[in-house]
Write a protein that holds these residues in place. Structure first.
Motif, PDB file in Angstrom:
ATOM      1  N   SER A 376      49.630  24.239   0.279  1.00 38.63           N
ATOM      2  CA  SER A 376      48.961  24.367   1.580  1.00 38.63           C
ATOM      3  C   SER A 376      48.561  23.024   2.176  1.00 38.63           C
ATOM      4  CB  SER A 376      47.714  25.244   1.439  1.00 38.63           C
ATOM      5  OG  SER A 376      46.774  24.642   0.561  1.00 38.63           O
ATOM      6  N   ILE A 377      48.998  21.916   1.598  1.00 37.77           N
ATOM      7  CA  ILE A 377      48.546  20.609   2.045  1.00 37.77           C
ATOM      8  C   ILE A 377      48.886  20.351   3.513  1.00 37.77           C
ATOM      9  CG2 ILE A 377      50.602  19.607   0.953  1.00 37.77           C
ATOM     10  CD1 ILE A 377      47.293  17.838   1.871  1.00 37.77           C
ATOM     11  N   SER A 378      50.068  20.712   3.963  1.00 42.13           N
ATOM     12  CA  SER A 378      50.434  20.466   5.361  1.00 42.13           C
ATOM     13  C   SER A 378      49.511  21.224   6.308  1.00 42.13           C
ATOM     14  CB  SER A 378      51.887  20.857   5.609  1.00 42.13           C
ATOM     15  OG  SER A 378      52.766  19.990   4.923  1.00 42.13           O
ATOM     16  N   ALA A 379      49.208  22.469   5.963  1.00 40.94           N
ATOM     17  CA  ALA A 379      48.316  23.271   6.804  1.00 40.94           C
ATOM     18  C   ALA A 379      46.905  22.699   6.789  1.00 40.94           C
ATOM     19  CB  ALA A 379      48.315  24.723   6.330  1.00 40.94           C
ATOM     20  N   GLN A 380      46.410  22.304   5.601  1.00 44.87           N
ATOM     21  CA  GLN A 380      45.085  21.701   5.511  1.00 44.87           C
ATOM     22  C   GLN A 380      44.983  20.464   6.407  1.00 44.87           C
ATOM     23  OE1 GLN A 380      44.431  20.740   1.412  1.00 44.87           O
ATOM     24  NE2 GLN A 380      44.465  22.859   0.703  1.00 44.87           N
ATOM     25  N   ALA A 381      45.993  19.619   6.313  1.00 48.52           N
ATOM     26  CA  ALA A 381      45.977  18.378   7.085  1.00 48.52           C
ATOM     27  C   ALA A 381      46.094  18.654   8.579  1.00 48.52           C
ATOM     28  CB  ALA A 381      47.117  17.475   6.626  1.00 48.52           C
ATOM     29  N   PHE A 382      46.956  19.576   8.949  1.00 48.05           N
ATOM     30  CA  PHE A 382      47.154  19.888  10.363  1.00 48.05           C
ATOM     31  C   PHE A 382      45.863  20.434  10.989  1.00 48.05           C
ATOM     32  CE2 PHE A 382      48.434  23.038  13.648  1.00 48.05           C
ATOM     33  CZ  PHE A 382      48.966  22.141  14.569  1.00 48.05           C
ATOM     34  N   ILE A 383      45.250  21.395  10.319  1.00 46.62           N
ATOM     35  CA  ILE A 383      44.025  21.999  10.857  1.00 46.62           C
ATOM     36  C   ILE A 383      42.904  20.968  10.913  1.00 46.62           C
ATOM     37  CG2 ILE A 383      42.243  23.732  10.433  1.00 46.62           C
ATOM     38  CD1 ILE A 383      44.443  25.494   9.211  1.00 46.62           C
ATOM     39  N   THR A 384      42.769  20.151   9.857  1.00 50.31           N
ATOM     40  CA  THR A 384      41.725  19.124   9.858  1.00 50.31           C
ATOM     41  C   THR A 384      41.938  18.132  10.995  1.00 50.31           C
ATOM     42  OG1 THR A 384      41.450  19.317   7.463  1.00 50.31           O
ATOM     43  CG2 THR A 384      40.628  17.308   8.494  1.00 50.31           C
ATOM     44  N   GLY A 385      43.191  17.733  11.196  1.00 48.19           N
ATOM     45  CA  GLY A 385      43.487  16.818  12.298  1.00 48.19           C
ATOM     46  C   GLY A 385      43.117  17.410  13.643  1.00 48.19           C
ATOM     47  N   LEU A 386      43.418  18.688  13.838  1.00 48.85           N
ATOM     48  CA  LEU A 386      43.069  19.345  15.100  1.00 48.85           C
ATOM     49  C   LEU A 386      41.556  19.439  15.272  1.00 48.85           C
ATOM     50  CD1 LEU A 386      45.669  22.256  15.434  1.00 48.85           C
ATOM     51  CD2 LEU A 386      45.708  19.979  16.462  1.00 48.85           C
ATOM     52  N   SER A 400      47.758  12.797  16.710  1.00 44.23           N
ATOM     53  CA  SER A 400      49.055  12.330  16.209  1.00 44.23           C
ATOM     54  C   SER A 400      49.191  12.584  14.714  1.00 44.23           C
ATOM     55  CB  SER A 400      49.209  10.838  16.514  1.00 44.23           C
ATOM     56  OG  SER A 400      50.398  10.326  15.966  1.00 44.23           O
ATOM     57  N   ALA A 401      48.111  12.323  13.963  1.00 39.89           N
ATOM     58  CA  ALA A 401      48.149  12.539  12.515  1.00 39.89           C
ATOM     59  C   ALA A 401      48.352  14.014  12.185  1.00 39.89           C
ATOM     60  CB  ALA A 401      46.860  12.031  11.877  1.00 39.89           C
ATOM     61  N   ALA A 402      47.716  14.892  12.962  1.00 41.23           N
ATOM     62  CA  ALA A 402      47.866  16.332  12.722  1.00 41.23           C
ATOM     63  C   ALA A 402      49.325  16.751  12.833  1.00 41.23           C
ATOM     64  CB  ALA A 402      46.998  17.115  13.709  1.00 41.23           C
ATOM     65  N   TRP A 403      50.008  16.266  13.837  1.00 44.29           N
ATOM     66  CA  TRP A 403      51.410  16.658  14.005  1.00 44.29           C
ATOM     67  C   TRP A 403      52.322  15.976  12.991  1.00 44.29           C
ATOM     68  CZ3 TRP A 403      52.697  20.856  16.384  1.00 44.29           C
ATOM     69  CH2 TRP A 403      51.815  21.387  17.338  1.00 44.29           C
ATOM     70  N   ASP A 404      51.915  14.788  12.526  1.00 47.29           N
ATOM     71  CA  ASP A 404      52.661  14.157  11.432  1.00 47.29           C
ATOM     72  C   ASP A 404      52.662  15.036  10.189  1.00 47.29           C
ATOM     73  OD1 ASP A 404      53.364  11.961  12.877  1.00 47.29           O
ATOM     74  OD2 ASP A 404      52.098  10.532  11.800  1.00 47.29           O
ATOM     75  N   ALA A 405      51.563  15.770   9.980  1.00 52.39           N
ATOM     76  CA  ALA A 405      51.462  16.641   8.805  1.00 52.39           C
ATOM     77  C   ALA A 405      52.525  17.729   8.809  1.00 52.39           C
ATOM     78  CB  ALA A 405      50.070  17.276   8.746  1.00 52.39           C
ATOM     79  N   LEU A 406      52.984  18.101   9.990  1.00 53.00           N
ATOM     80  CA  LEU A 406      54.026  19.131  10.086  1.00 53.00           C
ATOM     81  C   LEU A 406      55.416  18.541  10.223  1.00 53.00           C
ATOM     82  CD1 LEU A 406      52.353  21.707  12.517  1.00 53.00           C
ATOM     83  CD2 LEU A 406      52.276  21.626  10.011  1.00 53.00           C
ATOM     84  N   GLY A 407      55.489  17.263  10.583  1.00 54.83           N
ATOM     85  CA  GLY A 407      56.798  16.676  10.845  1.00 54.83           C
ATOM     86  C   GLY A 407      57.110  15.453  10.011  1.00 54.83           C
ATOM     87  N   ALA A 409      55.554  13.286   8.123  1.00 52.98           N
ATOM     88  CA  ALA A 409      55.109  13.111   6.736  1.00 52.98           C
ATOM     89  C   ALA A 409      56.003  13.886   5.776  1.00 52.98           C
ATOM     90  CB  ALA A 409      53.654  13.562   6.585  1.00 52.98           C
ATOM     91  N   ASN A 410      56.418  15.068   6.179  1.00 52.72           N
ATOM     92  CA  ASN A 410      57.333  15.851   5.343  1.00 52.72           C
ATOM     93  C   ASN A 410      58.711  15.206   5.291  1.00 52.72           C
ATOM     94  OD1 ASN A 410      56.141  18.635   4.398  1.00 52.72           O
ATOM     95  ND2 ASN A 410      55.288  18.260   6.431  1.00 52.72           N
ATOM     96  N   THR A 411      59.137  14.653   6.418  1.00 53.34           N
ATOM     97  CA  THR A 411      60.422  13.952   6.437  1.00 53.34           C
ATOM     98  C   THR A 411      60.408  12.766   5.483  1.00 53.34           C
ATOM     99  OG1 THR A 411      60.811  14.602   8.736  1.00 53.34           O
ATOM    100  CG2 THR A 411      62.074  12.731   7.895  1.00 53.34           C
ATOM    101  N   TYR A 412      59.319  11.993   5.527  1.00 48.00           N
ATOM    102  CA  TYR A 412      59.195  10.850   4.626  1.00 48.00           C
ATOM    103  C   TYR A 412      59.223  11.299   3.169  1.00 48.00           C
ATOM    104  CZ  TYR A 412      57.339   6.800   2.206  1.00 48.00           C
ATOM    105  OH  TYR A 412      57.193   5.751   1.329  1.00 48.00           O
ATOM    106  N   ALA A 413      58.508  12.363   2.870  1.00 47.35           N
ATOM    107  CA  ALA A 413      58.445  12.854   1.488  1.00 47.35           C
ATOM    108  C   ALA A 413      59.815  13.325   1.009  1.00 47.35           C
ATOM    109  CB  ALA A 413      57.429  13.981   1.386  1.00 47.35           C
ATOM    110  N   ARG A 414      60.505  14.083   1.847  1.00 52.63           N
ATOM    111  CA  ARG A 414      61.845  14.558   1.454  1.00 52.63           C
ATOM    112  C   ARG A 414      62.805  13.395   1.231  1.00 52.63           C
ATOM    113  NH1 ARG A 414      60.797  18.562   5.395  1.00 52.63           N
ATOM    114  NH2 ARG A 414      61.922  17.338   6.947  1.00 52.63           N
TER     115      ARG A 414
END
Length: 462
Positions: A376-386, A400-407, A409-414
């Motif tokens: 749930s890390i992406s959701a936690q980060a997105f909601i916290t950012g919002l 910007s950080a909130a949307w990075d959590a959905l986009g 940041a995941n691209t970098y990790a993959r």
């Protein structure tokens, strides 16, 4: 047999606070010609990595740099064998000036056997790696990330032939005259759970002696540390209402409270890179991860577990953290932590597909970092950012950080989560090969005399 550790201190530098406009223009021009090996390497790092090197580097014109106070606290200690200063900068244009500054500081402590490993040494190392057809290792040693800087320290310790090393940060202070004895306590010896103690972290306090982060209890060494008092003190951080899903300080305090309970040594889920001791059987076998944004010390705990090892925490081995002001605001640090935690989650999930690695789960790393690296890390980060965009300053950065959590940041990790495992599979063999290299031995032993005053630029790769 008594261990003789080398002390490794990564020291981080940035441009002068009083830089003139002409200096800044020159540094911008300098960025176009980077240090040997690092230009191609850094270009392969994406924006997230390149923009998040170091949290609080020292300005070149700082009259009282933290490194000087750190070395002063070491100067009168017994049993200090050798100190290696690994110089890292936020901008390649200041590499030579940072080297000069560090060498000036080191010269004030003739009682310490200090090796400064700076621009010329790193450039020579990279050229030698290319000659040996080991260029793939440059990224792991590029000193443009925390993990790579620590890997460089491990390599230097290996070539120097030390049986153990101690990592300190340049903003740590040593108060205990028995620091070296505490650092080596138990290291390399059998432990009750089987195997040997090959890695351990000490404890970090602030300048008042408080172990906890932003706590109200101020528990210090010598205070009553029974379970009841710790239970009251640990969760004392009251976060802002926007942090309902991102209570890192409270989670970290609970983890510290567990470490402060008897016995002295605990199998740990965290480590403090500013007070970390590694046996040769650990640092020559397991590398740090250069691709993680920050928290390379906590990540090393995971790396050790993936390869069948453990990091312990020693509540009697203590240093003080003389923390300077960070040059990164809370929104920027939040963004870095989003990248870091999403990367960590994907890393342990990727490891599950590798049959030669032990299984590490978020649950086994509770309360911290386990609570932060679940699915749930992406959701936690997105909601916290919002939530943070509707309260407080720098709202656009949190957006910007909130949307990075959905986009992104995941691209970098993959893109990068498999890189560490490719490095790790060759790290022991490469270390073994480099330890016996005569050219590198002369480099790290300071047998090459260089007139640093004659150096006007960085070196190009061969």
């Amino acid at each position: 047999m008594e261990l003789r550790p080398v002390i490794i201190i990564p020291t981080f530098w940035t441009r002068s606070e009083s830089s003139s406009r002409s200096d800044r223009v020159g540094e911008r021009d300098g960025r176009r010609s980077k240090a040997a090996g690092t230009s191609a390497i850094q270009n392969r790092f994406d924006e997230a990595s390149a923009n998040a090197p170091f949290s609080h580097p020292t300005a070149l014109d700082n009259p009282e740099p933290p490194l000087k106070r750190c070395l002063q606290s070491l100067a009168d200690l017994p049993d200090i064998n050798k100190v290696v200063l690994v110089v890292a900068t936020t901008d390649p244009a200041i590499d030579v000036r940072a080297d000069e500054r560090v060498r000036e500081i080191a010269s004030d402590f003739p009682q310490l056997d200090i090796l400064v490993f700076g621009t010329s040494e790193t450039s020579s190392l990279f050229r030698r790696l290319e000659q040996l057809e080991l260029g793939q290792l440059i990224e792991a040693l590029s000193i443009k990330s925390y993990g790579a800087t620590r890997n460089l320290g491990c390599l230097v310790a290996s070539i120097l032939g030390y049986d153990s090393l101690i990592f300190l940060d340049d903003d740590e202070l040593i108060d205990d005259p028995a620091f070296m004895q505490q650092a080596t306590f138990g290291l390399g010896h059998p432990i009750h759970s089987g195997g040997y103690l090959l890695a351990k972290s000490g404890m970090i306090t602030d300048m008042t002696g408080d172990f906890f982060q932003m706590g109200t209890g101020h528990l210090k060494r010598g205070d009553a540390a029974d379970e009841a008092s710790l239970g009251k003190l640990a969760p004392s951080v009251k976060g802002h209402w926007t942090d309902v899903l991102w209570n890192d300080q409270e989670l970290l305090n609970r983890t510290i409270a567990q470490a402060l309970k008897p016995p002295r040594l605990h199998r740990s889920t965290i480590a403090f890179g500013g007070c970390l001791a590694l046996h040769r059987e650990m640092f020559t076998k397991i590398a740090f991860d250069p691709w993680i944004m920050r928290g390379e010390d906590v990540d090393y705990v995971i790396n050790a577990r993936l390869h069948g090892g453990d990091v312990y925490i020693d509540d009697q081995w203590i240093v003080r953290h003389d923390s300077p002001a960070t040059d990164r605001g809370p929104a920027d640090r939040f963004r870095q932590n989003i990248y870091r935690m999403i990367y960590e989650h994907r890393k342990i999930e990727f490891a599950k597909s590798q049959v030669d690695l032990a299984q590490v789960t978020a649950h086994s790393l509770m309360p911290y970092p386990g609570s932060r690296i679940t699915a749930s890390i992406s959701a936690q980060a997105f909601i916290t950012g919002l939530l943070r965009t509707v309260s407080g300053p720098t709202r656009s950065q949190y957006w910007s950080a909130a949307w990075d959590a959905l986009g992104r940041a995941n691209t970098y990790a993959r893109k990068n989560c498999a890189n560490y495992f490719a490095l790790q599979r060759v790290w022991p063999q490469i270390i073994e090969k480099l330890v016996d290299d005569v050219a590198l031995q002369s480099l790290v032993k300071g047998e090459r005399s260089v007139d640093y005053a004659a150096m006007t630029t960085t070196f190009k790769a061969v």
